[in-house]
Scaffold this motif. Sequence first.
Motif, PDB file in Angstrom:
ATOM      1  N   LEU A 192     -14.076 -13.804 -18.568  1.00 33.65           N
ATOM      2  CA  LEU A 192     -12.982 -12.988 -18.046  1.00 33.65           C
ATOM      3  C   LEU A 192     -13.539 -11.718 -17.424  1.00 33.65           C
ATOM      4  CD1 LEU A 192      -9.820 -12.796 -17.955  1.00 33.65           C
ATOM      5  CD2 LEU A 192     -10.014 -11.330 -19.962  1.00 33.65           C
ATOM      6  N   GLY A 193     -13.129 -11.458 -16.197  1.00 32.23           N
ATOM      7  CA  GLY A 193     -13.460 -10.212 -15.516  1.00 32.23           C
ATOM      8  C   GLY A 193     -12.178  -9.460 -15.189  1.00 32.23           C
ATOM      9  N   VAL A 194     -12.189  -8.162 -15.354  1.00 30.39           N
ATOM     10  CA  VAL A 194     -10.993  -7.343 -15.168  1.00 30.39           C
ATOM     11  C   VAL A 194     -11.237  -6.369 -14.019  1.00 30.39           C
ATOM     12  CG1 VAL A 194      -9.339  -5.790 -16.273  1.00 30.39           C
ATOM     13  CG2 VAL A 194     -10.492  -7.551 -17.624  1.00 30.39           C
TER      14      VAL A 194
ATOM     15  N   LYS B  72     -11.454  -2.374  -8.000  1.00 33.06           N
ATOM     16  CA  LYS B  72     -12.489  -1.653  -8.732  1.00 33.06           C
ATOM     17  C   LYS B  72     -12.707  -2.329 -10.086  1.00 33.06           C
ATOM     18  CE  LYS B  72     -12.748   1.572  -5.572  1.00 33.06           C
ATOM     19  NZ  LYS B  72     -13.931   1.727  -4.705  1.00 33.06           N
ATOM     20  N   GLU B  73     -13.945  -2.307 -10.544  1.00 31.65           N
ATOM     21  CA  GLU B  73     -14.260  -2.932 -11.827  1.00 31.65           C
ATOM     22  C   GLU B  73     -13.722  -2.111 -12.986  1.00 31.65           C
ATOM     23  OE1 GLU B  73     -18.341  -5.041 -11.930  1.00 31.65           O
ATOM     24  OE2 GLU B  73     -18.643  -3.243 -10.737  1.00 31.65           O
TER      25      GLU B  73
ATOM     26  N   ALA C 240     -27.201 -10.802  -7.231  1.00 33.15           N
ATOM     27  CA  ALA C 240     -25.999 -10.101  -7.670  1.00 33.15           C
ATOM     28  C   ALA C 240     -24.999  -9.991  -6.535  1.00 33.15           C
ATOM     29  CB  ALA C 240     -26.349  -8.717  -8.200  1.00 33.15           C
ATOM     30  N   SER C 241     -23.714  -9.994  -6.897  1.00 27.76           N
ATOM     31  CA  SER C 241     -22.645  -9.888  -5.912  1.00 27.76           C
ATOM     32  C   SER C 241     -22.246  -8.441  -5.632  1.00 27.76           C
ATOM     33  CB  SER C 241     -21.413 -10.667  -6.392  1.00 27.76           C
ATOM     34  OG  SER C 241     -20.892 -10.091  -7.576  1.00 27.76           O
ATOM     35  N   GLY C 242     -22.704  -7.509  -6.450  1.00 27.78           N
ATOM     36  CA  GLY C 242     -22.282  -6.124  -6.325  1.00 27.78           C
ATOM     37  C   GLY C 242     -21.180  -5.750  -7.286  1.00 27.78           C
ATOM     38  N   PHE C 243     -20.580  -6.742  -7.952  1.00 27.04           N
ATOM     39  CA  PHE C 243     -19.553  -6.522  -8.968  1.00 27.04           C
ATOM     40  C   PHE C 243     -20.028  -7.188 -10.257  1.00 27.04           C
ATOM     41  CE2 PHE C 243     -17.092  -6.076  -5.097  1.00 27.04           C
ATOM     42  CZ  PHE C 243     -16.248  -5.021  -5.382  1.00 27.04           C
ATOM     43  N   GLN C 244     -20.259  -6.385 -11.286  1.00 29.62           N
ATOM     44  CA  GLN C 244     -20.717  -6.946 -12.544  1.00 29.62           C
ATOM     45  C   GLN C 244     -19.676  -7.855 -13.186  1.00 29.62           C
ATOM     46  OE1 GLN C 244     -22.137  -3.914 -15.210  1.00 29.62           O
ATOM     47  NE2 GLN C 244     -23.637  -3.113 -13.756  1.00 29.62           N
ATOM     48  N   GLU C 245     -18.395  -7.551 -12.998  1.00 27.82           N
ATOM     49  CA  GLU C 245     -17.351  -8.402 -13.560  1.00 27.82           C
ATOM     50  C   GLU C 245     -17.343  -9.773 -12.882  1.00 27.82           C
ATOM     51  OE1 GLU C 245     -15.103  -7.604 -16.199  1.00 27.82           O
ATOM     52  OE2 GLU C 245     -16.674  -6.101 -16.436  1.00 27.82           O
ATOM     53  N   LEU C 246     -17.563  -9.814 -11.584  1.00 24.23           N
ATOM     54  CA  LEU C 246     -17.651 -11.099 -10.887  1.00 24.23           C
ATOM     55  C   LEU C 246     -18.908 -11.856 -11.293  1.00 24.23           C
ATOM     56  CD1 LEU C 246     -16.654 -13.120  -8.788  1.00 24.23           C
ATOM     57  CD2 LEU C 246     -17.760 -11.736  -7.023  1.00 24.23           C
ATOM     58  N   ASP C 247     -20.030 -11.149 -11.426  1.00 20.95           N
ATOM     59  CA  ASP C 247     -21.264 -11.794 -11.876  1.00 20.95           C
ATOM     60  C   ASP C 247     -21.106 -12.375 -13.280  1.00 20.95           C
ATOM     61  OD1 ASP C 247     -22.439 -11.136  -9.498  1.00 20.95           O
ATOM     62  OD2 ASP C 247     -23.398  -9.317 -10.264  1.00 20.95           O
ATOM     63  N   ARG C 248     -20.354 -11.704 -14.135  1.00 19.49           N
ATOM     64  CA  ARG C 248     -20.128 -12.207 -15.482  1.00 19.49           C
ATOM     65  C   ARG C 248     -19.380 -13.544 -15.445  1.00 19.49           C
ATOM     66  NH1 ARG C 248     -19.376 -10.022 -20.659  1.00 19.49           N
ATOM     67  NH2 ARG C 248     -19.785  -7.935 -19.862  1.00 19.49           N
ATOM     68  N   VAL C 249     -18.339 -13.618 -14.610  1.00 22.84           N
ATOM     69  CA  VAL C 249     -17.561 -14.857 -14.509  1.00 22.84           C
ATOM     70  C   VAL C 249     -18.400 -15.974 -13.902  1.00 22.84           C
ATOM     71  CG1 VAL C 249     -15.476 -15.887 -13.541  1.00 22.84           C
ATOM     72  CG2 VAL C 249     -15.426 -13.545 -14.368  1.00 22.84           C
TER      73      VAL C 249
ATOM     74  N   TYR D 130      -3.582  -4.191 -12.449  1.00 17.48           N
ATOM     75  CA  TYR D 130      -4.760  -4.838 -13.004  1.00 17.48           C
ATOM     76  C   TYR D 130      -4.772  -6.319 -12.650  1.00 17.48           C
ATOM     77  CZ  TYR D 130      -5.228  -0.536 -15.646  1.00 17.48           C
ATOM     78  OH  TYR D 130      -5.355   0.783 -15.993  1.00 17.48           O
ATOM     79  N   ARG D 131      -5.958  -6.823 -12.370  1.00 24.98           N
ATOM     80  CA  ARG D 131      -6.166  -8.230 -12.045  1.00 24.98           C
ATOM     81  C   ARG D 131      -7.229  -8.793 -12.993  1.00 24.98           C
ATOM     82  NH1 ARG D 131      -2.453  -6.532  -9.519  1.00 24.98           N
ATOM     83  NH2 ARG D 131      -2.035  -6.750  -7.271  1.00 24.98           N
ATOM     84  N   THR D 132      -6.987 -10.024 -13.447  1.00 21.00           N
ATOM     85  CA  THR D 132      -7.945 -10.695 -14.313  1.00 21.00           C
ATOM     86  C   THR D 132      -8.508 -11.902 -13.584  1.00 21.00           C
ATOM     87  OG1 THR D 132      -6.171 -11.993 -15.345  1.00 21.00           O
ATOM     88  CG2 THR D 132      -6.834  -9.939 -16.430  1.00 21.00           C
ATOM     89  N   LEU D 133      -9.818 -12.016 -13.574  1.00 22.50           N
ATOM     90  CA  LEU D 133     -10.518 -13.142 -12.948  1.00 22.50           C
ATOM     91  C   LEU D 133     -11.086 -14.005 -14.068  1.00 22.50           C
ATOM     92  CD1 LEU D 133     -11.523 -14.430 -10.266  1.00 22.50           C
ATOM     93  CD2 LEU D 133     -13.628 -13.104 -10.551  1.00 22.50           C
ATOM     94  N   ARG D 134     -10.565 -15.224 -14.201  1.00 22.23           N
ATOM     95  CA  ARG D 134     -10.956 -16.107 -15.295  1.00 22.23           C
ATOM     96  C   ARG D 134     -11.655 -17.338 -14.720  1.00 22.23           C
ATOM     97  NH1 ARG D 134      -9.303 -16.648 -20.518  1.00 22.23           N
ATOM     98  NH2 ARG D 134      -7.646 -15.124 -20.171  1.00 22.23           N
ATOM     99  N   GLY D 135     -12.782 -17.688 -15.313  1.00 22.65           N
ATOM    100  CA  GLY D 135     -13.511 -18.883 -14.910  1.00 22.65           C
ATOM    101  C   GLY D 135     -13.016 -20.110 -15.648  1.00 22.65           C
TER     102      GLY D 135
END
Length: 451
Positions: free
Chosen positions: A262-264, A273-274, A73-82, A246-251
């Motif tokens: 998509l991670g927000v 912050k997630e 895990a990276s420590g950020f669930q939103e990053l792990d999701r992407v 807000y920032r969106t991280l899209r794979g």
Amino acid sequence: MAKSKTAYVCNDCGADHPRWQGQCNACGAWNTLTEIVLASVRVDSGRSGYAGSTQAKVQNLNEIDLQALPRFASGFQELDRVLGGGIVPGAAMLIGGSPGAGKSTLLLQVMCKLAETRKAMYVTGEESLQQVAMRAQRLGLPTDKLRVLAETNVESICNLAQQEKPELMVVDSIQVMHMANIQSAPGSVSQVRESAAYLTRYAKQYNVAIFLVGHVTKDGSLAGPKVLEHCIDSSMMLDGDNDSRYRTLRGNKNRFGAVNELGVFAMTEKGLKEVRNPSAIFLNRSELHSPGSTVLVIWEGSRPLLVEIQALVDYSQTGNPRRVAVGTEQNRLAMLLAVLHRHGDVQMSDQDVFINVVGGIKVAETGADLALLLALVSSFRNRPLPRDLIVFGEVGLAGEIRPVPNGSERLSEASKHGFRKAIVPAANVPKQDLGMEIIAVTQLKDALEAI
């Protein structure tokens, strides 16, 4: 002294050509060929980063041990999701974004957290070590375990990494890295191509997960040759307006998981912050019940997301009415207006049409067609739609309403947020009772009669 070999590579598709020409034979693009110097690769077991130091072995596919390289895990669930569930050892990951989006901030937060339990090294080529330390201090991050390096030579980075033996490494950014045997300047096509290939080979050979930071061009696409996206394992884009927190991280590409995840994140004084419930942000609707607003459910990667779409239809004062779409495709808007005129008997040829997706999110799927048309009709007739109404569905050129994937999951997500009425394609009506009034439609006229 051997003569160096050159080739001409298309910046759009990555095709090689023996000589320069105006048009690429592979993709048909004009004036996209760039000269590169081909580096001579020597197979030497003493050089780091190059494969060839060990003899390869042929195996059966079922003999591969999948437990040898587990994700972490990276420590950020939103990053792990992407990323598809976590960081894979030996993966080369590319993260791009506009200046100020938060690429370096996010990766510095990840590295400082993982450095508590794993060996991590942060390589900066654009900033000094003092600047990195000041950012970490401002964000309140633990700094006693993270190893940092200020270097732009790729060979030196890999040699020092062999001594440090990190499990995770960040290279910020790939556009300032260079190799000594290539004469062109850093940031050129040949330097970016060979530097990324060198780092990718090092990641595969020593099972080191590497994050590469990439710049973007003025049109928002990733800078550098197209082969840069082909050689890495996953590509992500961090988007966000300067006036939005807000920032969106899209794979965009992922060899180890689903694409278009998509991670927000929310930008705060202490970094990113997630956002665990993105639908609550994009549904922050005003108290004023006005026409031209409707809510739709889009499917991003592996989860549903509720967003609000707004439409404004006004009489045009010029002979050429405007068609403006923010957050969705403008060509599809023109097509849907033609379908609305032909099969819905609603003509807007003398009206200015403006479409906006609230929250800065970009909607690319066809499941937003029906919601967009109903928002247009609501604004055109100046009659608001019910606030507890949810809409989704694809509209065909013949006026038919086509089903969309994961219809039941979309309705379940809408029901959790208090929506009690839905207009959906007939094929997406769920078998179980969700506590909602579901109106099944097969034609565009049926949906217009329902509102």
